[in-house]
Design a protein around this motif. Structure first.
Motif, PDB file in Angstrom:
ATOM      1  N   ASN A  67       0.791  -1.240   0.000  1.00  0.00           N
ATOM      2  CA  ASN A  67       0.000   0.000   0.000  1.00  0.00           C
ATOM      3  C   ASN A  67       0.821   1.286   0.000  1.00  0.00           C
ATOM      4  O   ASN A  67       0.369   2.303   0.534  1.00  0.00           O
ATOM      5  CB  ASN A  67      -0.976   0.004   1.186  1.00  0.00           C
ATOM      6  N   ILE A  68       2.004   1.232  -0.591  1.00  0.00           N
ATOM      7  CA  ILE A  68       2.752   2.468  -0.813  1.00  0.00           C
ATOM      8  C   ILE A  68       2.151   3.144  -2.042  1.00  0.00           C
ATOM      9  O   ILE A  68       2.060   2.545  -3.112  1.00  0.00           O
ATOM     10  CB  ILE A  68       4.253   2.188  -1.034  1.00  0.00           C
ATOM     11  N   LYS A  69       1.763   4.395  -1.881  1.00  0.00           N
ATOM     12  CA  LYS A  69       1.111   5.106  -2.986  1.00  0.00           C
ATOM     13  C   LYS A  69       1.937   6.265  -3.536  1.00  0.00           C
ATOM     14  O   LYS A  69       1.715   6.704  -4.657  1.00  0.00           O
ATOM     15  CB  LYS A  69      -0.260   5.617  -2.523  1.00  0.00           C
ATOM     16  N   LEU A  70       2.876   6.748  -2.725  1.00  0.00           N
ATOM     17  CA  LEU A  70       3.745   7.831  -3.185  1.00  0.00           C
ATOM     18  C   LEU A  70       5.195   7.482  -2.861  1.00  0.00           C
ATOM     19  O   LEU A  70       5.560   7.322  -1.696  1.00  0.00           O
ATOM     20  CB  LEU A  70       3.368   9.157  -2.517  1.00  0.00           C
ATOM     21  N   ILE A  71       6.004   7.352  -3.901  1.00  0.00           N
ATOM     22  CA  ILE A  71       7.435   7.090  -3.732  1.00  0.00           C
ATOM     23  C   ILE A  71       8.166   8.407  -3.949  1.00  0.00           C
ATOM     24  O   ILE A  71       8.069   9.017  -5.020  1.00  0.00           O
ATOM     25  CB  ILE A  71       7.929   6.029  -4.730  1.00  0.00           C
ATOM     26  N   ALA A  72       8.869   8.855  -2.916  1.00  0.00           N
ATOM     27  CA  ALA A  72       9.594  10.129  -2.975  1.00  0.00           C
ATOM     28  C   ALA A  72      11.092   9.840  -2.988  1.00  0.00           C
ATOM     29  O   ALA A  72      11.605   9.164  -2.091  1.00  0.00           O
ATOM     30  CB  ALA A  72       9.227  11.004  -1.782  1.00  0.00           C
ATOM     31  N   ILE A  73      11.773  10.347  -3.997  1.00  0.00           N
ATOM     32  CA  ILE A  73      13.197  10.074  -4.165  1.00  0.00           C
ATOM     33  C   ILE A  73      13.989  11.379  -4.103  1.00  0.00           C
ATOM     34  O   ILE A  73      13.686  12.336  -4.822  1.00  0.00           O
ATOM     35  CB  ILE A  73      13.470   9.360  -5.506  1.00  0.00           C
ATOM     36  N   PHE A 116       0.826   3.357 -12.302  1.00  0.00           N
ATOM     37  CA  PHE A 116       1.413   4.696 -12.241  1.00  0.00           C
ATOM     38  C   PHE A 116       0.405   5.750 -12.701  1.00  0.00           C
ATOM     39  O   PHE A 116      -0.219   5.638 -13.744  1.00  0.00           O
ATOM     40  CB  PHE A 116       2.666   4.781 -13.110  1.00  0.00           C
ATOM     41  N   GLY A 117       0.269   6.777 -11.864  1.00  0.00           N
ATOM     42  CA  GLY A 117      -0.676   7.847 -12.166  1.00  0.00           C
ATOM     43  C   GLY A 117      -2.078   7.567 -11.662  1.00  0.00           C
ATOM     44  O   GLY A 117      -2.952   8.438 -11.737  1.00  0.00           O
ATOM     45  N   HIS A 118      -2.283   6.351 -11.143  1.00  0.00           N
ATOM     46  CA  HIS A 118      -3.603   5.973 -10.621  1.00  0.00           C
ATOM     47  C   HIS A 118      -3.521   5.709  -9.111  1.00  0.00           C
ATOM     48  O   HIS A 118      -4.051   6.482  -8.315  1.00  0.00           O
ATOM     49  CB  HIS A 118      -4.125   4.747 -11.371  1.00  0.00           C
ATOM     50  N   THR A 119      -2.869   4.603  -8.765  1.00  0.00           N
ATOM     51  CA  THR A 119      -2.710   4.284  -7.338  1.00  0.00           C
ATOM     52  C   THR A 119      -1.247   4.347  -6.904  1.00  0.00           C
ATOM     53  O   THR A 119      -0.932   4.081  -5.751  1.00  0.00           O
ATOM     54  CB  THR A 119      -3.256   2.875  -7.037  1.00  0.00           C
ATOM     55  N   LEU A 120      -0.373   4.680  -7.825  1.00  0.00           N
ATOM     56  CA  LEU A 120       1.056   4.787  -7.517  1.00  0.00           C
ATOM     57  C   LEU A 120       1.606   6.060  -8.149  1.00  0.00           C
ATOM     58  O   LEU A 120       1.402   6.303  -9.343  1.00  0.00           O
ATOM     59  CB  LEU A 120       1.814   3.568  -8.057  1.00  0.00           C
ATOM     60  N   HIS A 121       2.309   6.846  -7.331  1.00  0.00           N
ATOM     61  CA  HIS A 121       2.804   8.142  -7.800  1.00  0.00           C
ATOM     62  C   HIS A 121       4.276   8.303  -7.426  1.00  0.00           C
ATOM     63  O   HIS A 121       4.780   7.629  -6.522  1.00  0.00           O
ATOM     64  CB  HIS A 121       1.970   9.270  -7.193  1.00  0.00           C
ATOM     65  N   LEU A 122       4.931   9.209  -8.131  1.00  0.00           N
ATOM     66  CA  LEU A 122       6.369   9.405  -7.941  1.00  0.00           C
ATOM     67  C   LEU A 122       6.688  10.890  -7.854  1.00  0.00           C
ATOM     68  O   LEU A 122       6.153  11.697  -8.621  1.00  0.00           O
ATOM     69  CB  LEU A 122       7.131   8.786  -9.123  1.00  0.00           C
ATOM     70  N   ASN A 233      11.121  -7.744   3.128  1.00  0.00           N
ATOM     71  CA  ASN A 233      11.335  -8.243   4.489  1.00  0.00           C
ATOM     72  C   ASN A 233      11.463  -7.186   5.582  1.00  0.00           C
ATOM     73  O   ASN A 233      11.437  -7.524   6.762  1.00  0.00           O
ATOM     74  CB  ASN A 233      12.592  -9.126   4.510  1.00  0.00           C
ATOM     75  N   VAL A 234      11.618  -5.919   5.205  1.00  0.00           N
ATOM     76  CA  VAL A 234      11.773  -4.871   6.215  1.00  0.00           C
ATOM     77  C   VAL A 234      10.552  -3.962   6.261  1.00  0.00           C
ATOM     78  O   VAL A 234      10.045  -3.642   7.338  1.00  0.00           O
ATOM     79  CB  VAL A 234      13.045  -4.027   5.949  1.00  0.00           C
ATOM     80  N   LEU A 235      10.092  -3.561   5.112  1.00  0.00           N
ATOM     81  CA  LEU A 235       8.948  -2.652   5.028  1.00  0.00           C
ATOM     82  C   LEU A 235       7.678  -3.326   5.541  1.00  0.00           C
ATOM     83  O   LEU A 235       7.302  -4.404   5.079  1.00  0.00           O
ATOM     84  CB  LEU A 235       8.745  -2.209   3.579  1.00  0.00           C
ATOM     85  N   SER A 236       7.041  -2.685   6.502  1.00  0.00           N
ATOM     86  CA  SER A 236       5.794  -3.237   7.041  1.00  0.00           C
ATOM     87  C   SER A 236       4.623  -2.803   6.174  1.00  0.00           C
ATOM     88  O   SER A 236       4.686  -1.785   5.478  1.00  0.00           O
ATOM     89  CB  SER A 236       5.575  -2.748   8.471  1.00  0.00           C
ATOM     90  N   GLU A 237       3.563  -3.569   6.211  1.00  0.00           N
ATOM     91  CA  GLU A 237       2.376  -3.219   5.436  1.00  0.00           C
ATOM     92  C   GLU A 237       1.660  -2.043   6.079  1.00  0.00           C
ATOM     93  O   GLU A 237       1.632  -1.899   7.295  1.00  0.00           O
ATOM     94  CB  GLU A 237       1.431  -4.420   5.344  1.00  0.00           C
ATOM     95  N   CYS A 238       1.101  -1.195   5.235  1.00  0.00           N
ATOM     96  CA  CYS A 238       0.391  -0.018   5.747  1.00  0.00           C
ATOM     97  C   CYS A 238      -0.945  -0.435   6.358  1.00  0.00           C
ATOM     98  O   CYS A 238      -1.587  -1.344   5.863  1.00  0.00           O
ATOM     99  CB  CYS A 238       0.148   0.973   4.607  1.00  0.00           C
TER     100      CYS A 238
END
Length: 238
Positions: A67-73, A116-122, A233-238
Motif C-alpha cells: 500500500n505504498i502510494k507515493l514514492i519520494a526520491i 502509475f498515475g492511478h494508485t502509484l505516484h512518484l 522483508n523490512v517494510l511493514s504493510e500499511c
C-alpha cells in the motif's frame, strides 16, 4: 621470354591466390572468434538487463501490495551518485552518467507500471533549486511523456516562499506539497504512512519517520537486491 613471363606471372598469381585464400581463412577464423567473444557478452548483457528489470518490477509490485502510494526520491547522492550542491554548471548529457543504475531501473518500472498515475505516484524531493535541469535530466533519461506526471519539489524561490523558515522539517514541506497537488489536481488521497522516502540524509530520514512515513536511507552501495530485501522483508504493510 614471353612464355616465361606468363609462367612467372601465373606462378605469382597462384601464390597470390593461395596467400589470399590463407588470409581469408585466417580472417574468417578471426571473425568467428570475435563473434564468439562478442555474442556471449551481448547475451550476458541482455540477460543482466532482463534480470535487473525483473528485480525492479518485483520491487514495484511489492510496494503496491504494501500500500505504498507515493514514492519520494531525493536527488543528490540518491538518484545521482554525486552531489551537485544545487549549482550544477555542466550539461545534462554529462549529468545523466551519474544517475545510479539502481534508480534508473526502478524508476523505469514505476513509469511502466499500469498503476502509475492511478494508485502509484512518484516525486523527486530536493533542496536543489535547479528544477528545469532535473526535469530535462528525467526527460533525457527516460524518454516518455509520463515524465510530466512525476512531481518535482525543488527549493526554487517560489517554493521556499511557502515554507516556514523557522523550523527545519527535512523533506516534509516537499512531501506535503506533493500530497496537496495530488489531492487538488488529481483527486488522489495519500496518507502519511502510504509515503516512502528514499534519501541519503539521516536527518531527513529521521524527521520523515516522525511524521509517519516509510523510509530507507540510501548509501553508496545501494542496489536492487538491497531495495528488494527492504521491500519484501523490512517494510511493514500499511
Amino acid at each position: 621470354m614471353f612464355r616465361v613471363a606468363k609462367a612467372s606471372f601465373s606462378n605469382k598469381l597462384i601464390r597470390s591466390q593461395s596467400s589470399t585464400s590463407v588470409k581469408a581463412k585466417k580472417s574468417n577464423q578471426q571473425i568467428n572468434k570475435t563473434t564468439e567473444n562478442i555474442l556471449p557478452i551481448r547475451i550476458s548483457s541482455s540477460k543482466y538487463v532482463a534480470e535487473q528489470r525483473s528485480k525492479a518490477r518485483d520491487i514495484v509490485l511489492c510496494l503496491q501490495r504494501k500500500n505504498i502510494k507515493l514514492i519520494a526520491i531525493d536527488f543528490d547522492n540518491t538518484l545521482l551518485s554525486i552531489h551537485t550542491s544545487g549549482y550544477y554548471q555542466g550539461t545534462v548529457d554529462n549529468l545523466i552518467e551519474h544517475i545510479r543504475s539502481t534508480f534508473h531501473y526502478f524508476i523505469q518500472e514505476i513509469l511502466d507500471s499500469p498503476a502509475f498515475g492511478h494508485t502509484l505516484h512518484l516525486c523527486i524531493v530536493t533542496f536543489s533549486s535547479q528544477e528545469q535541469l532535473i526535469r530535462k535530466l528525467l526527460q533525457l533519461a527516460f524518454k516518455t511523456s509520463k515524465i510530466d506526471q512525476i512531481i518535482l519539489r525543488c527549493n526554487t524561490p517560489e517554493f521556499i516562499s511557502t515554507m516556514n523558515e523557522n523550523d527545519f522539517l527535512g523533506k516534509e514541506f516537499h512531501l506535503t506539497s506533493a500530497v496537496t497537488e495530488l489531492a487538488t489536481q488529481r483527486n488522489k488521497t495519500i496518507k502519511q504512512h502510504e509515503i516512502l522516502l528514499l534519501d541519503d540524509d539521516v536527518q531527513n530520514i529521521l524527521i520523515a519517520e516522525k511524521f509517519g512515513h516509510k523510509v530507507l536511507e540510501i548509501r553508496d552501495g545501494i542496489n536492487l537486491d538491497i531495495l528488494k530485501e527492504f521491500a519484501y522483508n523490512v517494510l511493514s504493510e500499511c
